[in-house]
Scaffold this motif. Structure first.
Motif, PDB file in Angstrom:
ATOM      1  N   ALA A  64      19.654   0.197   4.738  1.00  0.00           N
ATOM      2  CA  ALA A  64      19.377  -0.666   3.591  1.00  0.00           C
ATOM      3  C   ALA A  64      18.104  -1.453   3.868  1.00  0.00           C
ATOM      4  CB  ALA A  64      20.539  -1.616   3.374  1.00  0.00           C
ATOM      5  N   PRO A  65      17.272  -1.650   2.854  1.00  0.00           N
ATOM      6  CA  PRO A  65      16.005  -2.347   3.063  1.00  0.00           C
ATOM      7  C   PRO A  65      16.198  -3.856   3.197  1.00  0.00           C
ATOM      8  CG  PRO A  65      16.243  -1.736   0.762  1.00  0.00           C
ATOM      9  CD  PRO A  65      17.456  -1.218   1.472  1.00  0.00           C
ATOM     10  N   GLU A  66      15.320  -4.464   3.944  1.00  0.00           N
ATOM     11  CA  GLU A  66      15.333  -5.930   4.065  1.00  0.00           C
ATOM     12  C   GLU A  66      14.332  -6.552   3.108  1.00  0.00           C
ATOM     13  OE1 GLU A  66      14.394  -6.781   8.116  1.00  0.00           O
ATOM     14  OE2 GLU A  66      16.489  -6.691   8.773  1.00  0.00           O
ATOM     15  N   LEU A  67      13.665  -5.703   2.346  1.00  0.00           N
ATOM     16  CA  LEU A  67      12.615  -6.208   1.468  1.00  0.00           C
ATOM     17  C   LEU A  67      12.985  -6.033   0.006  1.00  0.00           C
ATOM     18  CD1 LEU A  67       9.501  -4.744   3.280  1.00  0.00           C
ATOM     19  CD2 LEU A  67      10.304  -7.101   3.298  1.00  0.00           C
ATOM     20  N   PRO A  68      12.401  -6.863  -0.882  1.00  0.00           N
ATOM     21  CA  PRO A  68      12.635  -6.721  -2.317  1.00  0.00           C
ATOM     22  C   PRO A  68      12.037  -5.414  -2.835  1.00  0.00           C
ATOM     23  CG  PRO A  68      10.936  -8.353  -1.899  1.00  0.00           C
ATOM     24  CD  PRO A  68      11.539  -7.989  -0.576  1.00  0.00           C
ATOM     25  N   ARG A  69      12.573  -4.942  -3.961  1.00  0.00           N
ATOM     26  CA  ARG A  69      12.130  -3.682  -4.530  1.00  0.00           C
ATOM     27  C   ARG A  69      10.619  -3.606  -4.734  1.00  0.00           C
ATOM     28  NH1 ARG A  69      17.007  -1.440  -7.284  1.00  0.00           N
ATOM     29  NH2 ARG A  69      18.554  -2.514  -6.022  1.00  0.00           N
ATOM     30  N   SER A  70      10.073  -4.685  -5.280  1.00  0.00           N
ATOM     31  CA  SER A  70       8.642  -4.663  -5.608  1.00  0.00           C
ATOM     32  C   SER A  70       7.816  -4.409  -4.356  1.00  0.00           C
ATOM     33  CB  SER A  70       8.232  -5.990  -6.230  1.00  0.00           C
ATOM     34  OG  SER A  70       8.410  -7.024  -5.291  1.00  0.00           O
ATOM     35  N   GLU A  71       8.244  -5.022  -3.272  1.00  0.00           N
ATOM     36  CA  GLU A  71       7.535  -4.846  -2.001  1.00  0.00           C
ATOM     37  C   GLU A  71       7.626  -3.394  -1.532  1.00  0.00           C
ATOM     38  OE1 GLU A  71       5.452  -5.872   1.407  1.00  0.00           O
ATOM     39  OE2 GLU A  71       5.799  -7.082  -0.394  1.00  0.00           O
ATOM     40  N   LEU A  72       8.795  -2.811  -1.716  1.00  0.00           N
ATOM     41  CA  LEU A  72       8.988  -1.411  -1.321  1.00  0.00           C
ATOM     42  C   LEU A  72       8.117  -0.496  -2.170  1.00  0.00           C
ATOM     43  CD1 LEU A  72      12.856  -1.365  -0.825  1.00  0.00           C
ATOM     44  CD2 LEU A  72      11.091  -1.270   0.938  1.00  0.00           C
ATOM     45  N   GLN A  73       8.039  -0.790  -3.463  1.00  0.00           N
ATOM     46  CA  GLN A  73       7.200   0.009  -4.354  1.00  0.00           C
ATOM     47  C   GLN A  73       5.750  -0.069  -3.904  1.00  0.00           C
ATOM     48  OE1 GLN A  73       8.077   2.125  -6.465  1.00  0.00           O
ATOM     49  NE2 GLN A  73       9.944   1.552  -7.561  1.00  0.00           N
ATOM     50  N   GLN A  74       5.338  -1.257  -3.506  1.00  0.00           N
ATOM     51  CA  GLN A  74       3.951  -1.419  -3.046  1.00  0.00           C
ATOM     52  C   GLN A  74       3.686  -0.588  -1.809  1.00  0.00           C
ATOM     53  OE1 GLN A  74       3.874  -6.028  -4.064  1.00  0.00           O
ATOM     54  NE2 GLN A  74       2.230  -5.451  -2.656  1.00  0.00           N
ATOM     55  N   ARG A  75       4.681  -0.539  -0.937  1.00  0.00           N
ATOM     56  CA  ARG A  75       4.508   0.273   0.266  1.00  0.00           C
ATOM     57  C   ARG A  75       4.440   1.753  -0.093  1.00  0.00           C
ATOM     58  NH1 ARG A  75       5.311  -2.559   5.058  1.00  0.00           N
ATOM     59  NH2 ARG A  75       5.813  -4.720   4.610  1.00  0.00           N
ATOM     60  N   ALA A  76       5.246   2.140  -1.057  1.00  0.00           N
ATOM     61  CA  ALA A  76       5.202   3.527  -1.518  1.00  0.00           C
ATOM     62  C   ALA A  76       3.817   3.832  -2.083  1.00  0.00           C
ATOM     63  CB  ALA A  76       6.281   3.776  -2.569  1.00  0.00           C
ATOM     64  N   ASP A  77       3.268   2.902  -2.827  1.00  0.00           N
ATOM     65  CA  ASP A  77       1.929   3.088  -3.385  1.00  0.00           C
ATOM     66  C   ASP A  77       0.891   3.202  -2.266  1.00  0.00           C
ATOM     67  OD1 ASP A  77       3.116   2.904  -5.837  1.00  0.00           O
ATOM     68  OD2 ASP A  77       2.410   0.878  -6.269  1.00  0.00           O
ATOM     69  N   ALA A  78       1.065   2.386  -1.240  1.00  0.00           N
ATOM     70  CA  ALA A  78       0.136   2.436  -0.106  1.00  0.00           C
ATOM     71  C   ALA A  78       0.190   3.811   0.553  1.00  0.00           C
ATOM     72  CB  ALA A  78       0.487   1.344   0.900  1.00  0.00           C
ATOM     73  N   ILE A  79       1.388   4.349   0.642  1.00  0.00           N
ATOM     74  CA  ILE A  79       1.525   5.682   1.229  1.00  0.00           C
ATOM     75  C   ILE A  79       0.823   6.709   0.357  1.00  0.00           C
ATOM     76  CG2 ILE A  79       3.165   7.498   1.854  1.00  0.00           C
ATOM     77  CD1 ILE A  79       5.104   5.317   2.680  1.00  0.00           C
ATOM     78  N   ASP A  80       0.947   6.545  -0.952  1.00  0.00           N
ATOM     79  CA  ASP A  80       0.250   7.447  -1.870  1.00  0.00           C
ATOM     80  C   ASP A  80      -1.252   7.416  -1.622  1.00  0.00           C
ATOM     81  OD1 ASP A  80       1.737   9.069  -3.462  1.00  0.00           O
ATOM     82  OD2 ASP A  80       2.118   7.559  -4.994  1.00  0.00           O
ATOM     83  N   ARG A  81      -1.783   6.239  -1.451  1.00  0.00           N
ATOM     84  CA  ARG A  81      -3.219   6.131  -1.178  1.00  0.00           C
ATOM     85  C   ARG A  81      -3.549   6.819   0.130  1.00  0.00           C
ATOM     86  NH1 ARG A  81      -2.371   1.057  -3.235  1.00  0.00           N
ATOM     87  NH2 ARG A  81      -2.218   0.102  -1.184  1.00  0.00           N
ATOM     88  N   GLN A  82      -2.669   6.624   1.101  1.00  0.00           N
ATOM     89  CA  GLN A  82      -2.928   7.242   2.399  1.00  0.00           C
ATOM     90  C   GLN A  82      -2.895   8.761   2.291  1.00  0.00           C
ATOM     91  OE1 GLN A  82      -0.505   5.865   5.613  1.00  0.00           O
ATOM     92  NE2 GLN A  82      -1.558   7.177   7.079  1.00  0.00           N
ATOM     93  N   ILE A  83      -2.013   9.269   1.471  1.00  0.00           N
ATOM     94  CA  ILE A  83      -1.940  10.723   1.276  1.00  0.00           C
ATOM     95  C   ILE A  83      -3.255  11.227   0.701  1.00  0.00           C
ATOM     96  CG2 ILE A  83      -0.886  12.537  -0.130  1.00  0.00           C
ATOM     97  CD1 ILE A  83       1.801  11.066   0.229  1.00  0.00           C
ATOM     98  N   ARG A  84      -3.809  10.482  -0.245  1.00  0.00           N
ATOM     99  CA  ARG A  84      -5.089  10.920  -0.809  1.00  0.00           C
ATOM    100  C   ARG A  84      -6.179  10.904   0.254  1.00  0.00           C
ATOM    101  NH1 ARG A  84      -2.932   8.604  -5.368  1.00  0.00           N
ATOM    102  NH2 ARG A  84      -3.831   6.556  -5.030  1.00  0.00           N
ATOM    103  N   GLY A  85      -6.190   9.856   1.075  1.00  0.00           N
ATOM    104  CA  GLY A  85      -7.184   9.791   2.147  1.00  0.00           C
ATOM    105  C   GLY A  85      -7.029  10.941   3.131  1.00  0.00           C
ATOM    106  N   LEU A  86      -5.797  11.241   3.461  1.00  0.00           N
ATOM    107  CA  LEU A  86      -5.536  12.330   4.400  1.00  0.00           C
ATOM    108  C   LEU A  86      -5.971  13.664   3.835  1.00  0.00           C
ATOM    109  CD1 LEU A  86      -2.056  11.377   5.848  1.00  0.00           C
ATOM    110  CD2 LEU A  86      -4.208  11.594   7.071  1.00  0.00           C
ATOM    111  N   THR A  87      -5.777  13.819   2.541  1.00  0.00           N
ATOM    112  CA  THR A  87      -6.193  15.059   1.890  1.00  0.00           C
ATOM    113  C   THR A  87      -7.699  15.237   2.028  1.00  0.00           C
ATOM    114  OG1 THR A  87      -4.370  14.832   0.337  1.00  0.00           O
ATOM    115  CG2 THR A  87      -6.151  16.321  -0.287  1.00  0.00           C
ATOM    116  N   THR A  88      -8.421  14.156   1.815  1.00  0.00           N
ATOM    117  CA  THR A  88      -9.873  14.207   1.976  1.00  0.00           C
ATOM    118  C   THR A  88     -10.250  14.533   3.416  1.00  0.00           C
ATOM    119  OG1 THR A  88     -10.161  12.570   0.237  1.00  0.00           O
ATOM    120  CG2 THR A  88     -12.007  12.891   1.749  1.00  0.00           C
TER     121      THR A  88
END
Lengths: 138, 138
Positions: free
Chosen positions: A74-98
């Motif tokens: 179970a997460p210790e963080l609020p949903r919004s924070e988790l969503q932000q982390r998911a978004d950060a991972i998305d950005r990282q995926i784009r960087g990795l693709t490049t």
DNA sequence: TATTGACCTCAAGTTGGCTTGAAGTGGGAT
DNA sequence: ATCCCACTTCAAGCCAACTTGAGGTCAATA
């Protein structure tokens, strides 16, 4: 009730026993009980460790991973924070693709000076555009 | 001929001057010349630093990044090795995708115990399947 | 010419994530 | 009952990647 000795868990996950104790120290995992002094882990700890490995590979610190899924998944963080982390991972995926494309390019392009190659230049513009998916210490 | 003082380069890239000197020490970048004691960088160093940032975000060590593109953007490694690294990044992208999905799931799923949720279980199977895109110290 | 301030070097310190080592404990096979 | 050996604790050590600090250099402005 199938409990795992630290040695078994270590062997099964590839994580050294010393690291498992360390993870406990920082609050990432916990044995379900102790038999004498010995830690006895539940089978779910194996999957927790997969998640932890994934988080580490993503460049998150143990502290950050703790915020995503604690000892119970179970997460210790609020949903919004988790969503932000998911978004950060998305950005990282784009960087990795490049980065992957740039790597494949230098592996294949016959040009002796990559900095001059137009295709490489194009990739570099993407790299610069990426600018900080920036999770880091602070 | 537009040369950059270390302070300018630092400001332009967000990389502290101390880190730039350190990168030089380990052979990642180099000034084109010195004016007195001062390092003077060419503009291409800016793009090199983007690549370095990308590599770091991907979890590569400075030493590994050095193998991908050295001070001239040319790789120090044979093509096959570069292809393998590209493949490793591909695996990491798949792992990150799973992590992102797991994160979004725990952010959205109302179940109090994620370990019991079938969707989460499904993601965990993927996580376990991923098993080591494993770049790490020696 | 003197001062400023951005640069320089080199050594030492810091943080995260462990590993290593010494010394002790206790469950289970003999 | 005894022995083994995987476990335990705790402190110290280690590596990467920097940062910090002390003390020095020098080009340009006042």
């Amino acid at each position: 009730m199938k409990l795992l000795d630290i040695g078994v868990l270590s062997e099964r996950t590839g994580v050294p026993a010393s690291a498992l104790r360390y993870y406990e120290e920082v609050g990432l995992i916990a044995p379900v009980l102790r038999r004498g002094l010995r830690r006895q882990y539940g089978p779910e700890t194996v999957t927790q460790l997969s998640l932890i490995a994934l988080g580490k590979a993503a460049g998150f610190s143990l502290d950050e991973i703790k915020g995503m899924f604690n000892a119970n998944g179970a997460p210790e963080l609020p949903r919004s924070e988790l969503q932000q982390r998911a978004d950060a991972i998305d950005r990282q995926i784009r960087g990795l693709t490049t980065l992957r494309d740039a790597l494949r390019h230098v592996a294949e392009c016959p040009a002796e000076n990559h900095m001059a190659c137009p295709k490489f230049q194009q990739l570099l513009r993407l790299a610069s555009a990426y600018k900080r998916g920036g999770r880091h210490r602070s």
